[in-house]
Each structure stands twice: as structure tokens, then as C-alpha cells.
Write a protein that holds these residues in place. Structure first.
Motif, PDB file in Angstrom:
ATOM      1  N   LEU A 232      54.417 -70.032 -48.623  1.00 22.97           N
ATOM      2  CA  LEU A 232      53.806 -69.224 -47.564  1.00 22.97           C
ATOM      3  C   LEU A 232      52.297 -69.157 -47.748  1.00 22.97           C
ATOM      4  CD1 LEU A 232      56.293 -66.240 -47.180  1.00 22.97           C
ATOM      5  CD2 LEU A 232      55.949 -68.162 -45.622  1.00 22.97           C
ATOM      6  N   GLN A 233      51.871 -69.080 -49.016  1.00 25.39           N
ATOM      7  CA  GLN A 233      50.434 -69.026 -49.265  1.00 25.39           C
ATOM      8  C   GLN A 233      49.766 -70.340 -48.893  1.00 25.39           C
ATOM      9  OE1 GLN A 233      50.430 -67.443 -53.239  1.00 25.39           O
ATOM     10  NE2 GLN A 233      49.673 -65.502 -52.465  1.00 25.39           N
ATOM     11  N   LEU A 234      50.472 -71.440 -49.134  1.00 25.90           N
ATOM     12  CA  LEU A 234      49.914 -72.730 -48.728  1.00 25.90           C
ATOM     13  C   LEU A 234      49.848 -72.830 -47.211  1.00 25.90           C
ATOM     14  CD1 LEU A 234      51.514 -75.115 -51.384  1.00 25.90           C
ATOM     15  CD2 LEU A 234      49.229 -74.127 -51.322  1.00 25.90           C
TER      16      LEU A 234
ATOM     17  N   GLY B 269      44.152 -61.728 -45.625  1.00 26.81           N
ATOM     18  CA  GLY B 269      45.099 -60.869 -46.329  1.00 26.81           C
ATOM     19  C   GLY B 269      46.215 -60.410 -45.405  1.00 26.81           C
ATOM     20  N   PHE B 270      45.806 -59.966 -44.218  1.00 22.15           N
ATOM     21  CA  PHE B 270      46.818 -59.522 -43.254  1.00 22.15           C
ATOM     22  C   PHE B 270      47.698 -60.675 -42.798  1.00 22.15           C
ATOM     23  CE2 PHE B 270      43.878 -55.816 -42.232  1.00 22.15           C
ATOM     24  CZ  PHE B 270      44.668 -54.935 -42.971  1.00 22.15           C
ATOM     25  N   LEU B 271      47.094 -61.860 -42.678  1.00 22.63           N
ATOM     26  CA  LEU B 271      47.865 -63.044 -42.307  1.00 22.63           C
ATOM     27  C   LEU B 271      48.993 -63.268 -43.315  1.00 22.63           C
ATOM     28  CD1 LEU B 271      48.246 -65.745 -40.725  1.00 22.63           C
ATOM     29  CD2 LEU B 271      46.642 -66.769 -42.328  1.00 22.63           C
ATOM     30  N   LEU B 272      48.655 -63.143 -44.601  1.00 26.55           N
ATOM     31  CA  LEU B 272      49.660 -63.309 -45.641  1.00 26.55           C
ATOM     32  C   LEU B 272      50.757 -62.266 -45.513  1.00 26.55           C
ATOM     33  CD1 LEU B 272      47.738 -64.238 -48.899  1.00 26.55           C
ATOM     34  CD2 LEU B 272      49.604 -65.479 -47.830  1.00 26.55           C
ATOM     35  N   VAL B 273      50.337 -61.017 -45.265  1.00 20.18           N
ATOM     36  CA  VAL B 273      51.308 -59.939 -45.106  1.00 20.18           C
ATOM     37  C   VAL B 273      52.260 -60.265 -43.956  1.00 20.18           C
ATOM     38  CG1 VAL B 273      51.589 -57.528 -44.484  1.00 20.18           C
ATOM     39  CG2 VAL B 273      49.736 -58.201 -46.008  1.00 20.18           C
ATOM     40  N   PHE B 274      51.678 -60.729 -42.864  1.00 22.24           N
ATOM     41  CA  PHE B 274      52.455 -61.087 -41.677  1.00 22.24           C
ATOM     42  C   PHE B 274      53.466 -62.177 -42.023  1.00 22.24           C
ATOM     43  CE2 PHE B 274      52.858 -63.646 -37.774  1.00 22.24           C
ATOM     44  CZ  PHE B 274      53.311 -62.671 -36.912  1.00 22.24           C
ATOM     45  N   LEU B 275      53.006 -63.200 -42.756  1.00 19.98           N
ATOM     46  CA  LEU B 275      53.902 -64.294 -43.147  1.00 19.98           C
ATOM     47  C   LEU B 275      55.012 -63.792 -44.066  1.00 19.98           C
ATOM     48  CD1 LEU B 275      51.336 -67.190 -43.833  1.00 19.98           C
ATOM     49  CD2 LEU B 275      52.919 -66.989 -41.908  1.00 19.98           C
TER      50      LEU B 275
ATOM     51  N   TYR C 156      58.893 -63.872 -43.123  1.00 22.56           N
ATOM     52  CA  TYR C 156      59.828 -64.616 -43.963  1.00 22.56           C
ATOM     53  C   TYR C 156      61.004 -63.732 -44.375  1.00 22.56           C
ATOM     54  CZ  TYR C 156      61.738 -66.392 -48.356  1.00 22.56           C
ATOM     55  OH  TYR C 156      62.582 -66.778 -49.359  1.00 22.56           O
ATOM     56  N   ILE C 157      60.710 -62.504 -44.799  1.00 24.69           N
ATOM     57  CA  ILE C 157      61.762 -61.600 -45.264  1.00 24.69           C
ATOM     58  C   ILE C 157      62.733 -61.286 -44.122  1.00 24.69           C
ATOM     59  CG2 ILE C 157      62.231 -59.251 -46.091  1.00 24.69           C
ATOM     60  CD1 ILE C 157      59.506 -59.478 -47.601  1.00 24.69           C
ATOM     61  N   MET C 158      62.169 -60.985 -42.941  1.00 28.06           N
ATOM     62  CA  MET C 158      63.017 -60.642 -41.795  1.00 28.06           C
ATOM     63  C   MET C 158      63.924 -61.819 -41.428  1.00 28.06           C
ATOM     64  SD  MET C 158      62.048 -57.524 -40.870  1.00 28.06           S
ATOM     65  CE  MET C 158      61.895 -57.046 -39.168  1.00 28.06           C
TER      66      MET C 158
END
Ligand code: NA
Ligand code: NA
Lengths: 453, 326, 198
Positions: free
Chosen positions: A430-432, A200-206, A210-212
């Protein structure tokens, strides 16, 4: 093709076809079950077909299997987490968060989007469902981001995708249901909750990365608003104050599981009570709100359980027709190394996710493939989390993507459906990517459950 | 030609407890030259474990394989055929079942409650462990306030000692134990308990398994289906199940010693309950069994038959067998 | 500013998938009845929550675990979702795949609904109902109680709710069927009552 294979393929095909008629999924499942039970019965009794099928050992077992659903103590968590989500929605906690935290991040490029991720994570860690998160994030953040001239796709994509984190980051009704279907002591609800935390945190990090990067490469997509307030001690203090209630809930649920005060089932009840308490403290609770929340809990739980009921009949008839053997032989007959079989399964889940939602896939597909994965020597918790990440994309993939439906309902009029699709596409990628990382580096899942015990 | 789908209550991978079901299915097919085919369905694949009696009786499936003690909510006397605190040793139970009229009594018990099943003893295992605890059990007072999972009549006994007794499915026990939701638990043989990982959390394994000296599993066959079978098939089933019973016993007896021998390196301490504690537990058990006898006529009849045999057997056992510590 | 956020959770906020059909007199009566039943049982969630709290507190404050409370938890939960099935149907809240459905004409949707109820839903409900009655009767006849020593008596009671839930489902399905025939063939006559509010 053997007769069993034909029947199994036909049954799935009929189900998908009838699904597109738009008749409720639950009853399509149940009706397809009856149809194929009748076909199987007639073929065996009247035409002497070589099928190991009987009416009694399929359709007639539904009452016993329903009773099993009634007696599932672990599934008590479903309505409790749903009630908790609805109460949190009504408690005003999320609005407070948005108002205060945006002042912290507002000054950086893409700051609003980052705020959405931050709040999304807090909501995800305190609720087990996604509906509330997606709708709340959409309603609270989209108007602000539109005002600040954010790129429409970025804005809506962020709100929509971040909202789905709630189903992966524990607590999660999806993980509760998956653990139930796995029915394996090595993959308990607690194991799955722990296992899902780092992914979950990995996804948040990605997401944040990505946004930044996006905001940095395309400054016009996520501009810094003109009237940025300076960060003062007061702003920091208010932000912390706004986080406290959510932190309290997260502690009540995840904390009580982690410190052994309650089982995941009991924690769901504690969390529901906690959310109720928050609504009382914020003076948002009155009789009308309570009544409506309870009614809504019944409806939301019921539509999930209705799919349960239909899927129970569907899967027992499918199994009666030899479905599990057919699928096992098909997967093992691929003559691939175990990783290849795993990839095929995950890809199939990803594809199914376009048309089905997580409940059907978890109820019908997971019990069919999990024993095969276990026999191939894969760690079940790891496999379950990979499965869960795949399922999370099903919320975002059209035509049947629940997060898309939710966000569509709260979008400002200038945001079109194509904006939504364009917005979520990078997040699906990103999820992939996350899926690939978890595939290549299993400890991200398996480490925490192994030290938690 | 017989083609049965047979749901089972335990994973067939559990040695002694679940494995005889697969053994029986294979033997039936081989010995009949393929005329009988029995397909084993793992727990919950077709039917939830607790529903096996119901579906077999209704003829929805023709056969099932289960620990019939699960049905004590419907048939109060059924635990006497499944596991009894301070009951008979496995081979002595077999002796009562085969020679002392146990088999026929079981059929009557089912018929009296309106269940249309034929039951065939088809697997038995030796004593379970008396549970896994955080610290050694010094006296019966230690049961007071203890949060413990304990199934069957044994649960009623330690409930009298002030324990909070819960029943959880096997799959949830590890988690509950680790998180302190329960302080202690019992489930089955040391080998099976180890498969469930209890020894990773709690280090004191209590013996002897006073609450379950034997654990018997049965093949339930729908009555109508069974009556319609030829004598050859009936004989085949009876013989295969007798063989499966022996096979279950040998599997369970063969492996446990090695497991206990490995306790040391896993940091597990095996503790034997002192005699005075066992004596008190026995008298409490007798109280509970007397209470149950008063409530249900079938219970009384079966219990008395078993008692009569057990009293005689004790004489033989006391004279004939070597003491185990020699 | 209270209740600014509408209850929006977990069902699609726009009503594009709902059938905008008029109700009929018998349908309205039946829907009203089932709506009230659903609302009544919704309060059981609060009881479920309370029982969980009591059970947690009893165990951690007073060191007393109780199977009775654990069983009560899932008895309430089970009964409530069973009854909820028909309540959600009254409000047309069951999930649909509306990819094509939302492009269908009103008449086509009615035909889909009519066929669905007649050939998918009612046969399923009927068969489950038919088989769940003997299942309940067996439990009732033997006065089934919990197998746990300290558990609840009357296990047949929650089992009875499987039967009740499917009777309720059949009632609401019939009510919907009448609405469909009313919309397609004008039989029975439709009446002017708002949908979903009773
Ligand atoms: Na969550
Ligand atoms: Na999708």
C-alpha cells in the motif's frame, strides 16, 4: 573503475559488513570512518596514490562538525518530540481513546482494525516518533482483536503499520532531520510538515480501504463481535470527550506552527509541555514517572545522536574520498531521463531500508542525492516526501525494521514472527501504491505548502 | 603543485556574495596552467560556515572563503573588515584596504588572536537593503518592540532602539517571516533577498543599507601553507583575488537596478529612509562603535585608521561626485 | 492503575540484543558514576522545555524576542545529548543490527564486542578527543562569545562538553572492555551485581 570509485564502494561495503556483526551502528560508522581515513592517508602519503584526500580535511573536521550539531536549533525538536511521545505514552490518553472509540466502530466488519487506524492517526498527529505509537497500539488492540477472532496477520499488520504513520504525519522527527540535511530555504521544516499532511492522509485512506475490502471479502478475518453495544448518545459523547486531550495537543503543536505562534522548534517544546500537562490532569504524573521519562528521553535521543556522530565522521571521510562526485557521476551517467534517475534513487532507498534505518539513510544518503535531484529540476519538498514515504517502509521491512522490533515485544504469544511479516506485507505494498500516486500527482505534496505561504 | 579543498560560507550560486569563490577557483586553475587546483565545497558539505576560520588556521583545510564577520565572537575587531554601519562605500573600502594599510592590519589582527591565517580580500558587494518590513517605517519609534533579524554591529544599533534583535540562519528566515516569528528581516542584496523569497511575504523594502554599505568576503589561507608557496603562486593568488573582488562588485552593481525596477509588478514598495532617521541612526552607530573601541585595542586602532581615511574621503566624495538624483 | 505502561519507547523492548555479561568491580564503579551523571543531565530536558516556553511567552505576550533565550535552548540541548551518549552506552541502548547477533553464542558476542570496542570504538573516540581539545582551547583562549550582539558569553563552555562527552564515552567503553575480558579470559574477576540498575 577509478581509485575513488573503488574506495567509495569499499567503504560502503565494509560498513554494511561490519553492521551485521551486531556491534552498535553508531560506532561501526565511526570506526569505518577512521579505518578509511587511515587507508586514504597511507595511500596518499606512503604510496603517492592519485587521491585528493587528506587526513586534515576529513577525519580532523569531526569536532567542528560536532559543534555544528550542538548548535542546531532546529534539532532541539528531536528530544522535545521524543519526550512528548513518552509523556503521551504515560498519560493514559491512548487507553481512553481505545476504550471509547472502539464502541463507535465496533459494530462494523473490521471495526477494531478501523479503530486502530483512527487512533493511530490521532497519535501520529500529536507525536513525532513511532515507538510509542506502535507499542501502544499493539498493547491496546492486539488482545482485543485476538479475542474477537481476527485474522492474526491482519491484526498485527494493522497495529504495526498504522503505528509508523507518526513518522510521516507531522509533527515528525524524521521530517525535522530531513529539512536539516536538505538545508534549503525552499524545503524548510514547515514546508515538509505541510507537504507530508495529504500524503499521510492518502496512506490512511488506503489503509482503511484495504481493511474494509479485506473484511468484506473474508468475513472470518475480521468478524463483528457478538456483544455489540448500540451506539448511544452517551457513547458518542464519551468518544468526543476522549478525543479532546489529543485534539488539544495537535492544536498546540501543529496549530502553533500553522498560526505562526511558534517555529517548529518552539512548537516541539510547547507540545512537550502540553503532554506533561495532560499527564498531570489525568493524575498519571508523579516524581518517578517524570524521572523515568526524562532518563528515557536522554537514552532515546542519545542513540539517535550517536548515529549522528558516527555518520558525521563517515560522511566527511566519504566526501574526502570523493564520494559525492562518484555518486553524482554514477547517477547522471545512467543516461536516463530525470524521472528514471529519481526512480533509481527511490528504489535504492527502499532497498537500503531493509538493512538500515531512517537515521542513517537520512544522514548519509539524502545529502548525497538531494543536490542532484534539485539540479534535475525536481521540487525539493516533493522529493523529500517521496523519500520520506520510502523511509517509512524501512520500519516495516525485515530484517532491520524498528516497528517490527517494537511490535514483537508486545505481541501475545500466539502471534509468531511470520504472522508479523505476513501482516505488514500488504501494508508495504500500500505504501508503494501511495508512492506511485505521489509520483504521478505531485500537487498532493506541493499544493499545501504553496498556499500556506 | 597546489591542491586545495576550499569550503565556502555562502552558496556559490548567490550572485556577488558566493559567486566570486568559484570565479577565483577557476581562475587560479586556468592561470596556473593546472598547477593549482582549488575545489570549492558548498556550505556545510565539508565544514559549517562559522568554522571556516578555525579549520584553516589549524591547517585542516588549506583555504576557505567566507564573510569573516561571522567570527566577531572570537575577534571583536573583525566586523570592521567585513561590514560597518555608516562605513565606506565598496570602492572606498577597497581603497583603504589596498592603499591605506588595511590588508596588513587584517593580518595583524588575526596574528594577535593567535590565528595562523593569511587573509586576502577576494570579493565585495554593494549595500545591502535595510530590511524587509510589513509596513513603511515612519519613525525610529517603529523599531520599538519590532521582532527583527539583524546581523552584526547594525543589530546592536537597533537593539538600542528597543527592537528585539535575533540572528537566524538565512535558510530559516522565510519561514519565520511568514509565520510571524519575526516581523522583519535583512539579509543581503535585493537580488539575493529575492532568491530567498522575502518579497512574497513582506512588501516594504527599506533603503539605504546604512548597516552594511559594503560587504567584504575573504579567502583565508593557512599561514604555513601560504608562507611555503613560491612568489609566483603568491602573486597569482593576490591577482586572482583582486580580480574576484572587482568581479563581485561588478556582479552586484550590475543586477540590482533591474531587480528594483521589477518591484512594481511584484507589489513591492521600495522605501528610502528619511534623512532625520538616518542622522539618528548614525549617531547611535557612533555610540556603539565607541563602546566597542573602548573594549578592544585592535578595534580602536583599525577604527581610527578607517575614520581618518573616511574623513578625507568625504571631502573628495562631496566635491567630485555628481549627486545621484541629477 | 498508574504506570501500567512500561517505558517502552524507541528501544527494542526485548533484551535479546543486550549482552548478558557480568560486570566487574571497576566497571561497576565507573558505570555507577556515569549513570548518575547521565541522570543528572537528563533534567536539562525540562530546563530546555521551560526556556522554550518562556521564550514563546515573552515574544507573544510581551512582544520581546530574546536571542539569549534562543541560545540557552540549544546550549542545554547540545550539552545534554553530548553527555547522553555515554549514558546510553552504560545502558547498552545503542542500536544494533541483531539479525545474526541474536543467533551468536554468548562467547561469540563477547568477541564481537571486544573487537568492536578495540578496533572501531576506541580509535574513533580517541581521534575525535585528540582533535577536539585544540578546538576547545582555541575558543577558550580567545574567550569566545556568541557572535550575536545579545547572545551568551562563554561559548567555550558548551564546546568544552564535546571534550567531556568523549572522555565520558572513553570511560564507559573501557568499563565495557573490562567486562568483555572478564567474560572471555576471567580478567578482571566478575562480581555479582545486576546490570543496568545502580
Ligand atoms: Na507525527
Ligand atoms: Na527495514
Amino acid at each position: 573503475m577509478s581509485l575513488e570509485q573503488i574506495m567509495v564502494v569499499m567503504m560502503f561495503a565494509t560498513f554494511i559488513l561490519l553492521l551485521f556483526s551486531g556491534f552498535p551502528v553508531a560506532w561501526v560508522l565511526g570506526g569505518t570512518a577512521v579505518l578509511f581515513a587511515v587507508v586514504g592517508h597511507v595511500m596518499v602519503e606512503n604510496f603517492g596514490a592519485d587521491l585528493w584526500f587528506s587526513w586534515g580535511s576529513s577525519m580532523q573536521l569531526v569536532p567542528e562538525r560536532l559543534w555544528d550539531l550542538v548548535g542546531k536549533e532546529t534539532l532541539v525538536a528531536l528530544p522535545m518530540f521524543i519526550f512528548m511521545g513518552i509523556m503521551l505514552d504515560r498519560s493514559g490518553v491512548a487507553e481512553e481513546l481505545m476504550k471509547n472509540i472502539v464502541k463507535l466502530f465496533g459494530g462494523i466488519r473490521g471495526g477494531y482494525a478501523v479503530t486502530v487506524v483512527f487512533i493511530g492517526v490521532l497519535l501520529a498527529a500529536s507525536t513525532g516518533i513511532i515507538g510509542a505509537s506502535v507499542v501502544l497500539l499493539g498493547m491496546l488492540s492486539l488482545p482485543v482483536m485476538m479475542q474477537s477472532n481476527y485474522n492474526k496477520s491482519l491484526a498485527v499488520g494493522t497495529a504495526c503499520s498504522v503505528g509508523t504513520l507518526g513518522i510521516l504525519i507531522p509533527p515528525s522527527i524524521m521530517l525535522v532531520l530531513m529539512a536539516d540535511r536538505l538545508a534549503n530555504p525552499n524545503a524548510s521544516v514547515g514546508d515538509l510538515f505541510m507537504g507530508a499532511l495529504f500524503p499521510g492522509f492518502l496512506l490512511v485512506f488506503l489503509y482503511v480501504g484495504y481493511i474494509m475490502v479485506y473484511a468484506w471479502v473474508k468475513p472470518n478475518a475480521a468478524p463483528v463481535p457478538d456483544n455489540v453495544e448500540k451506539i448511544t448518545l452517551k457513547i458518542v459523547f464519551n468518544a468526543v470527550k476522549a478525543i479532546i486531550p489529543t485534539a488539544f495537543l495537535i492544536l498546540a503543536v501543529l496549530g502553533s506552527i500553522f498560526f505562526g505562534i511558534a517555529t517548529p522548534t518552539e512548537a516541539s517544546g510547547v507540545g512537550a509541555a502540553g503532554a506533561l500537562l495532560l499527564a498531570v490532569i489525568n493524575q498519571r504524573l508523579n516524581m518517578e514517572v517524570l524521572r523515568e521519562s526524562l532518563f528515557q528521553t536522554t537514552k532515546t535521543s542519545a542513540f539517535i545522536f550517536a548515529i549522528f556522530v558516527g555518520a558525521t565522521a563517515f560522511s566527511v571521510v566519504l566526501r574526502g574520498l570523493g564520494g559525492d562526485t562518484v555518486i553524482e557521476e554514477a547517477l547522471l551517467g545512467l543516461n536516463m531521463p530525470p524521472m528514471g534517475v529519481l526512480a533509481v534513487v527511490l528504489f535504492a532507498v527502499f532497498l537500503l531500508g531493509f538493512f538500515l534505518d531512517w537515521v542513517e539513510i537520512t544522514l548519509i544518503i539524502l545529502p548525497l542525492v538531494a543536490p542532484i535531484m534539485e539540479s534535475l529540476g525536481f521540487d525539493l519538498v516533493w522529493f523529500a516526501i517521496l523519500f520520506a514515504v520510502c523511509l517509512q517502509t524501512s520500519f516495516l521491512t525485515p530484517p532491520v525494521g524498528f516497528a517490527l522490533f517494537y511490535i514483537k515485544g508486545v505481541c501475545p504469544p500466539e502471534i509468531k514472527v511470520t504472522d508479523i511479516y505476513k501482516g505488514v506485507a500488504p501494508f508495504i505494498l500500500l505504501q508503494l501504491v501511495a508512492l506511485l500516486i505521489i509520483l504521478m500527482w505531485p500537487p498532493i505534496v506541493t499544493w499545501l505548502p504553496s498556499v500556506a505561504y | 603543485k597546489v591542491r586545495w579543498k576550499m569550503p565556502v560560507a555562502f552558496k556559490s550560486s548567490l550572485p556577488g556574495l558566493g559567486s566570486p569563490s568559484v570565479f577565483a577557483a577557476e581562475q587560479l586553475e586556468q592561470a596556473s596552467g593546472g598547477a593549482m587546483k582549488v575545489k570549492v565545497f558548498e556550505p556545510n558539505k565539508l565544514v559549517p560556515p562559522f568554522e571556516i576560520l578555525s579549520v584553516v588556521s589549524e591547517g585542516k583545510v588549506k583555504a576557505g572563503y567566507t564573510w569573516i564577520g561571522y567570527d566577531q565572537g572570537k575577534i571583536p575587531s573583525i566586523p570592521l573588515f567585513a561590514a560597518i554601519p555608516f562605513g565606506l562605500k565598496p570602492w572606498a573600502y577597497m581603497s583603504w584596504y589596498y592603499e591605506g594599510g588595511g590588508h596588513d592590519m587584517l593580518q595583524e589582527v588575526y596574528a594577535n588572536k593567535g590565528y595562523k591565517v593569511h587573509a586576502e580580500l577576494c570579493g565585495i558587494i554593494g549595500p545591502e537593503t535595510a530590511g524587509w518590513y510589513k509596513k513603511p517605517l515612519e519613525s525610529l519609534d517603529d523599531y520599538n518592540g519590532l521582532k527583527i533579524r539583524f546581523a552584526g554591529i547594525g543589530g546592536k544599533v537597533i537593539q538600542k532602539l528597543g527592537a528585539s534583535v535575533t540572528m537566524m540562519p538565512g535558510g530559516e528566515l522565510f519561514q519565520a517571516l511568514e509565520k510571524g516569528t519575526i516581523d522583519a528581516t535583512e539579509f543581503s542584496l535585493p537580488q539575493i533577498d529575492q532568491l530567498l523569497g522575502f518579497n512574497k511575504i513582506v512588501k516594504y523594502n527599506l533603503f539605504p543599507g546604512w548597516h552594511q554599505p559594503f560587504t567584504a568576503s575573504y579567502m583565508l589561507i593557512n599561514k604555513g601553507e601560504y608562507d611555503g608557496l613560491g612568489d609566483d603562486t603568491k602573486a597569482l593568488i593576490r591577482n586572482v583575488c583582486t580580480a574576484a573582488t572587482v568581479k563581485g562588485l561588478t556582479t552586484s552593481e550590475y543586477n540590482q537596478g533591474a531587480i528594483i525596477a521589477g518591484f512594481g509588478e511584484k507589489g513591492v514598495t521600495a522605501q528610502k529612509l528619511p534623512r532625520d532617521i538616518l542622522v539618528k541612526l548614525k549617531s547611535l552607530t557612533e555610540e556603539v562603535l565607541a563602546e566597542e573601541s573602548a573594549k578592544d585595542a585592535d578595534f580602536k586602532r583599525v577604527y581610527e585608521s578607517q575614520q581618518a581615511f573616511q574623513n578625507n574621503y568625504k571631502l573628495w566624495e562631496g566635491f567630485a561626485y555628481l549627486p545621484s538624483d541629477l | 492503575m498508574k504506570n501500567k505502561i512500561e517505558p517502552s519507547v524507541s528501544h527494542i523492548p526485548d533484551n535479546s540484543h543486550h549482552l548478558d555479561i557480568k560486570t566487574t568491580r571497576p566497571s561497576y564503579r565507573l558505570d555507577c558514576l556515569m549513570d548518575h551523571v547521565g541522570r543528572f543531565f537528563s533534567w536539562f530536558w525540562l530546563i530546555t522545555m521551560a526556556v522554550i516556553l518562556v521564550s514563546v511567552i515573552a515574544r507573544y505576550v510581551f512582544g520581546q524576542g530574546s536571542i539569549l533565550l534562543e541560545e540557552m535552548t540549544w546550549h542545554f540541548y547540545g550539552v545534554t545529548w553530548l553527555v547522553g551518549l555515554s549514558y546510553a552506552l552504560v545502558h547498552d541502548d545503542h542500536v544494533r543490527v541483531d539479525l545474526f547477533h541474536e543467533r551468536f553464542s554468548c562467547r561469540t558476542r563477547l568477541w564481537v564486542e571486544l573487537f568492536g570496542i578495540l578496533f572501531l570504538m576506541l580509535p574513533f573516540i580517541g581521534i575525535v578527543l585528540y582533535d577536539s581539545i585544540p578546538y576547545f582551547m582555541d575558543s577558550f583562549g580567545n574567550a569566545e562569545r556568541s557572535p550575536a550582539p545579545d547572545g551568551l558569553p562563554a561559548r567555550w563552555l558548551p564546546k568544552m562538553f564535546i571534550v567531556i562527552a568523549f572522555v565520558f564515552l572513553a570511560i564507559v567503553a573501557l568499563s565495557r572492555l573490562l567486562k568483555c575480558t572478564s567474560g572471555l579470559f576471567g580478567l578482571p574477576k566478575s562480581i555479582d551485581k545486576p546490570m543496568g540498575r545502580f
